[in-house]
Design a protein around this motif. Structure first.
Motif, PDB file in Angstrom:
ATOM      1  N   GLN A 325       0.852  -1.185   0.000  1.00 25.82           N
ATOM      2  CA  GLN A 325       0.000   0.000   0.000  1.00 25.82           C
ATOM      3  C   GLN A 325       0.887   1.234   0.000  1.00 25.82           C
ATOM      4  O   GLN A 325       2.067   1.169   0.373  1.00 25.82           O
ATOM      5  CB  GLN A 325      -0.910   0.022   1.224  1.00 25.82           C
ATOM      6  CG  GLN A 325      -0.167   0.263   2.537  1.00 25.82           C
ATOM      7  CD  GLN A 325      -1.100   0.527   3.709  1.00 25.82           C
ATOM      8  OE1 GLN A 325      -2.309   0.590   3.542  1.00 25.82           O
ATOM      9  NE2 GLN A 325      -0.536   0.704   4.877  1.00 25.82           N
ATOM     10  N   TYR A 327       2.681   4.354   1.380  1.00 27.06           N
ATOM     11  CA  TYR A 327       3.137   4.639   2.747  1.00 27.06           C
ATOM     12  C   TYR A 327       2.443   5.892   3.265  1.00 27.06           C
ATOM     13  O   TYR A 327       2.410   6.927   2.609  1.00 27.06           O
ATOM     14  CB  TYR A 327       4.653   4.808   2.774  1.00 27.06           C
ATOM     15  CG  TYR A 327       5.162   5.379   4.064  1.00 27.06           C
ATOM     16  CD1 TYR A 327       5.050   4.655   5.253  1.00 27.06           C
ATOM     17  CD2 TYR A 327       5.759   6.635   4.105  1.00 27.06           C
ATOM     18  CE1 TYR A 327       5.514   5.171   6.441  1.00 27.06           C
ATOM     19  CE2 TYR A 327       6.237   7.156   5.291  1.00 27.06           C
ATOM     20  CZ  TYR A 327       6.110   6.423   6.466  1.00 27.06           C
ATOM     21  OH  TYR A 327       6.570   6.946   7.640  1.00 27.06           O
ATOM     22  N   LYS A 328       1.871   5.782   4.469  1.00 25.60           N
ATOM     23  CA  LYS A 328       1.202   6.918   5.107  1.00 25.60           C
ATOM     24  C   LYS A 328       1.952   7.251   6.388  1.00 25.60           C
ATOM     25  O   LYS A 328       1.994   6.418   7.307  1.00 25.60           O
ATOM     26  CB  LYS A 328      -0.256   6.568   5.420  1.00 25.60           C
ATOM     27  CG  LYS A 328      -1.086   6.198   4.194  1.00 25.60           C
ATOM     28  CD  LYS A 328      -2.496   5.813   4.607  1.00 25.60           C
ATOM     29  CE  LYS A 328      -3.343   5.450   3.398  1.00 25.60           C
ATOM     30  NZ  LYS A 328      -2.837   4.239   2.714  1.00 25.60           N
ATOM     31  N   SER A 334      -5.564   7.703   9.274  1.00 21.56           N
ATOM     32  CA  SER A 334      -5.956   7.344   7.918  1.00 21.56           C
ATOM     33  C   SER A 334      -6.126   5.834   7.817  1.00 21.56           C
ATOM     34  O   SER A 334      -5.395   5.063   8.414  1.00 21.56           O
ATOM     35  CB  SER A 334      -4.900   7.823   6.923  1.00 21.56           C
ATOM     36  OG  SER A 334      -3.630   7.315   7.285  1.00 21.56           O
ATOM     37  N   ASP A 337      -4.872   0.894   3.150  1.00 21.13           N
ATOM     38  CA  ASP A 337      -5.313   0.687   1.761  1.00 21.13           C
ATOM     39  C   ASP A 337      -4.487  -0.441   1.147  1.00 21.13           C
ATOM     40  O   ASP A 337      -3.872  -0.286   0.097  1.00 21.13           O
ATOM     41  CB  ASP A 337      -5.155   1.997   0.977  1.00 21.13           C
ATOM     42  CG  ASP A 337      -5.766   1.893  -0.422  1.00 21.13           C
ATOM     43  OD1 ASP A 337      -6.641   1.030  -0.613  1.00 21.13           O
ATOM     44  OD2 ASP A 337      -5.350   2.670  -1.312  1.00 21.13           O
ATOM     45  N   THR A 366       6.299   7.820  -5.550  1.00 20.22           N
ATOM     46  CA  THR A 366       5.500   7.452  -4.377  1.00 20.22           C
ATOM     47  C   THR A 366       6.237   6.414  -3.538  1.00 20.22           C
ATOM     48  O   THR A 366       6.879   5.520  -4.075  1.00 20.22           O
ATOM     49  CB  THR A 366       4.133   6.884  -4.806  1.00 20.22           C
ATOM     50  OG1 THR A 366       3.459   7.848  -5.625  1.00 20.22           O
ATOM     51  CG2 THR A 366       3.265   6.554  -3.591  1.00 20.22           C
ATOM     52  N   TYR A 440      -1.192  -1.908  11.216  1.00 22.30           N
ATOM     53  CA  TYR A 440      -0.997  -0.589  10.620  1.00 22.30           C
ATOM     54  C   TYR A 440      -1.224   0.521  11.636  1.00 22.30           C
ATOM     55  O   TYR A 440      -0.442   1.450  11.786  1.00 22.30           O
ATOM     56  CB  TYR A 440      -1.945  -0.416   9.455  1.00 22.30           C
ATOM     57  CG  TYR A 440      -1.778   0.931   8.752  1.00 22.30           C
ATOM     58  CD1 TYR A 440      -2.588   2.004   9.096  1.00 22.30           C
ATOM     59  CD2 TYR A 440      -0.794   1.104   7.816  1.00 22.30           C
ATOM     60  CE1 TYR A 440      -2.410   3.234   8.493  1.00 22.30           C
ATOM     61  CE2 TYR A 440      -0.617   2.330   7.201  1.00 22.30           C
ATOM     62  CZ  TYR A 440      -1.437   3.396   7.533  1.00 22.30           C
ATOM     63  OH  TYR A 440      -1.256   4.597   6.934  1.00 22.30           O
TER      64      TYR A 440
END
Length: 443
Positions: A325, A327-328, A334, A337, A366, A440
């Motif tokens: 996914q 990276y956040k 959030s 995903d 990204t 996560y």
């Protein structure tokens, strides 16, 4: 005006020296007064009276005509305060003068406990002391393990809480007063404690027919009694399964592993102060996969990235699940995903299975993160450490491309998804997804 010609004095003398303590009047200030008697006191006890023959001179003492007192070959017990008193006729009153003798002698110490051994329980208060003696009074210092203990003052009494069993050992006290050699003594501190258990591997991968060792390192005082159980049942010992002891290392040796041997084993240790236990899992599922750093930049592009990994498994790998996914960073809550890819394995003689896979259709510039689980006939492995990677043009740093291991991943244990029941498979898959989500949010 002073009535004495002599002056108060403190005499510091070596042992066996001769000391003269003066005591005579100033004739001018006393205007011809006669001396009726001279008396000497040591620590308030009368030792000499010139007018009373019933008070004999102590051995080694001499009273001079002018009132001075001479002591030959002084000993440590001659140390003290000496008062000279002169008795005069009316109308003159008696007068006194103070002197002191300090017979210097080397220091000595008297330890407590007297036998030099102290035993306490972990967490209890420790009290040990070294009573010093000598003239002058000695300074007391303490050392342990070659280092001086920093104290606010030089105390005979050492007091602290045995909060750590590493505090056990030899404590040495030293007395110094500048005379002769320092005096030292030792007190051995022993801290008894309930069992403490450690293992280098709490999860062991194996396969039928192999030989494995489950190791449990135990520290305890008094010595602990150790047992091995699987579930709540003691492990039956025979020629194939044996319990071995080497010092503080306790080993459960299993030869020719059978499928029925897989499971969770508990190493239990008990002594009179308490008990402890430690669990070790013996499993046939694969070891967690390990991502390898991609050195060849030609393998990656602005929309794709090639991942390479290795998995250790004694039993052939059936398939991989690769999750990735964007990276956040740790901002807000959030939602994850994750995208899952099921990747077939390739033939390998084992036990190391290698695989590369190119993820396509990625976003430009990204940063992504990925994790891997793998399956053999015994089930799914635990997740690999999370890998962060980036498509061409993203800000690559050493921190981003380094695999990141989170402790919470230990709680993600994917279930066996190989069930032929659609309902069971769906429930298992949902639980796996929930594990990923929990992982996560944990970081």
């Amino acid at each position: 005006m002073n009535d004495f010609s002599s002056v108060p004095t403190t005499v510091k003398a070596q042992e066996n020296n001769t000391v003269l303590l003066p005591c005579y009047l100033n004739t001018a200030s006393n205007d011809g007064a006669f001396v009726t008697a001279v008396r000497w006191y040591k620590d308030e006890d009368l030792i000499v009276d010139s007018a009373d023959e019933q008070v004999p001179l102590p051995e080694g003492h001499m009273l001079w005509e002018n009132g001075s007192l001479e002591i030959f070959r002084v000993k440590p017990n001659d140390t003290g305060v000496y008062i000279c008193e002169i008795i005069r006729p009316e109308p003159w009153s008696p007068i006194k003068q103070r002197h002191a003798i300090e017979v210097l002698h080397p220091p000595s110490v008297e330890p407590f406990p007297p036998n030099g051994f102290l035993q306490v329980k972990l967490g209890e208060e420790v009290r040990m002391s070294c009573k010093g003696s000598g003239v002058p009074y000695p300074i007391i210092t303490w050392t342990t393990k070659g280092e001086e203990i920093k104290l606010l003052n030089h105390r005979e009494l050492l007091k602290f809480t045995a909060s750590d069993r590493q505090m056990a050992g030899i404590y040495e006290c030293k007395a110094v007063n500048g005379v002769g050699e320092p005096a030292t003594d030792q007190i051995e501190l022993n801290i008894i404690y309930p069992p403490e258990l450690m293992t280098s591997r709490s999860w062991i991968h194996s396969a039928p027919g192999l030989r494995v060792q489950l190791e449990c390192k135990i520290s305890a005082d008094p010595q602990a009694t150790v047992t091995w159980t699987k579930g709540d049942i003691p492990v039956p010992l025979d020629s194939r399964v044996q319990s071995l002891v080497d010092g503080d290392k306790y080993t459960l040796l299993i030869r020719n592993v059978q499928r029925s041997d897989f499971g969770i084993y508990t190493c239990k240790a008990i002594n009179e102060l308490g008990q402890g236990e430690l669990q070790i899992q013996l499993s046939g599922v694969p070891n967690p996969g390990v991502f390898k750093k991609t050195e060849d930049k030609n393998l990656n592009s602005k929309n794709s990235y090639t991942l390479i990994w290795e998995v250790d498994s004694y039993t052939p790998i059936i398939e991989y699940n690769l999750w990735f996914q964007p990276y956040k960073p740790k901002t807000g809550l959030s939602k994850p995903d994750w995208t899952k890819l099921t990747i077939p394995t390739e033939h390998s003689s084992g036990p190391v299975y290698s695989k590369s896979y190119t993820i396509r259709g990625l976003k430009e510039k990204t940063i992504y993160e990925a994790l891997l689980v793998s399956r053999n006939r015994y089930g799914w492995s635990k997740p690999s450490p999370i890998l962060r990677f980036a498509t061409v043009g993203a800000d690559l740093t050493e921190e981003i491309i380094t695999p990141v291991q989170h402790h919470s991943q230990d709680n993600i244990i994917p279930l066996d998804l190989s069930s032929t029941s659609p309902k069971t498979s769906a429930v298992s898959f949902l639980m796996f997804i929930m594990g990923i989500i929990n992982c996560y949010f944990s970081y």
